[in-house]
Motif scaffolding. Structure first.
Motif, mmCIF file in Angstrom:
data_model
loop_
_atom_site.group_PDB
_atom_site.id
_atom_site.type_symbol
_atom_site.label_atom_id
_atom_site.label_comp_id
_atom_site.label_asym_id
_atom_site.label_seq_id
_atom_site.Cartn_x
_atom_site.Cartn_y
_atom_site.Cartn_z
ATOM 1 N N GLU A 48 0.652 -1.060 -0.259
ATOM 2 C CA GLU A 48 -0.342 -0.114 -0.313
ATOM 3 C C GLU A 48 0.798 0.972 -0.029
ATOM 4 O OE1 GLU A 48 -3.001 1.816 3.425
ATOM 5 O OE2 GLU A 48 -3.047 -0.324 2.827
ATOM 6 N N GLY A 51 3.995 0.503 -3.232
ATOM 7 C CA GLY A 51 3.625 0.077 -4.355
ATOM 8 C C GLY A 51 3.920 -0.965 -4.861
ATOM 9 N N GLN A 56 6.516 3.539 -7.725
ATOM 10 C CA GLN A 56 5.528 3.430 -7.216
ATOM 11 C C GLN A 56 5.096 3.713 -5.993
ATOM 12 O OE1 GLN A 56 2.577 1.811 -9.628
ATOM 13 N NE2 GLN A 56 4.399 2.689 -10.651
ATOM 14 N N VAL A 58 3.847 5.335 -2.418
ATOM 15 C CA VAL A 58 2.676 6.550 -2.547
ATOM 16 C C VAL A 58 3.094 6.830 -1.535
ATOM 17 C CG1 VAL A 58 0.322 6.327 -1.600
ATOM 18 C CG2 VAL A 58 0.851 5.439 -3.695
ATOM 19 N N GLN A 60 3.046 8.989 1.711
ATOM 20 C CA GLN A 60 2.084 9.683 3.047
ATOM 21 C C GLN A 60 2.861 10.710 3.626
ATOM 22 O OE1 GLN A 60 0.082 6.510 3.519
ATOM 23 N NE2 GLN A 60 1.068 5.599 1.663
ATOM 24 N N LYS A 129 -9.156 8.031 -0.957
ATOM 25 C CA LYS A 129 -8.805 6.883 -2.146
ATOM 26 C C LYS A 129 -10.332 7.539 -3.577
ATOM 27 C CE LYS A 129 -6.358 3.292 0.130
ATOM 28 N NZ LYS A 129 -6.261 3.252 1.501
#
Length: 138
Positions: A48, A51, A56, A58, A60, A129
């Motif tokens: 998550e 990636g 990839q 993400v 935070q 999301k």
């Protein structure tokens, strides 16, 4: 065990400090680290966050006040924390925790650089999301 070698120090103690939001961890080589929950959350080894390949990841944000509500052992080689934002898919192996503790300064710097590149602040709330890519609005 993946990633575990005879040279990987084993933790001798793990303490979750809710008030100061750090994970205190002592290793068998005598080193002790205080790893901020925020750092753990930002660098969570879960898909998550990481990636499914380079680039990839993400980014935070808004995790400065993050808490750890529970922490569960995974075999003899890792722990799985449940963060107060519900994130619980990160499995932190001993060598990964050691890396987070030993390389904190570098990791914070890289995090700050990634935030800067994205034009985001550390305290920005995470975007909701959604299937659609969010347009950047400033």
């Amino acid at each position: 065990m993946a990633g575990l070698t005879a040279n990987t120090p084993q933790p001798t103690s793990i303490t979750v400090h809710q008030q100061s939001r750090v994970l205190e961890i002592g290793f068998s080589d005598g080193r002790e680290f205080r790893i901020p929950f925020e750092l753990m959350r930002v660098y969570s080894p879960s898909a998550e966050v990481q990636g499914h390949g380079p680039g990839q990841e993400v980014l935070q944000t808004g995790k400065r006040e993050i808490g750890i509500s529970a922490i569960a052992p995974v075999g003899n080689y890792a722990v799985q924390p449940t963060f107060s934002d519900g994130h619980d898919t990160g499995i932190f192996s001993w060598d990964y925790l050691y890396h987070l503790g030993a390389d904190q300064e570098t990791l914070w710097r890289q995090y700050e650089e990634r935030l800067a590149q994205a034009g985001m602040s550390r305290d920005e709330p995470m975007p909701e999301k959604s299937g659609a890519a969010c347009g950047h609005h400033h």
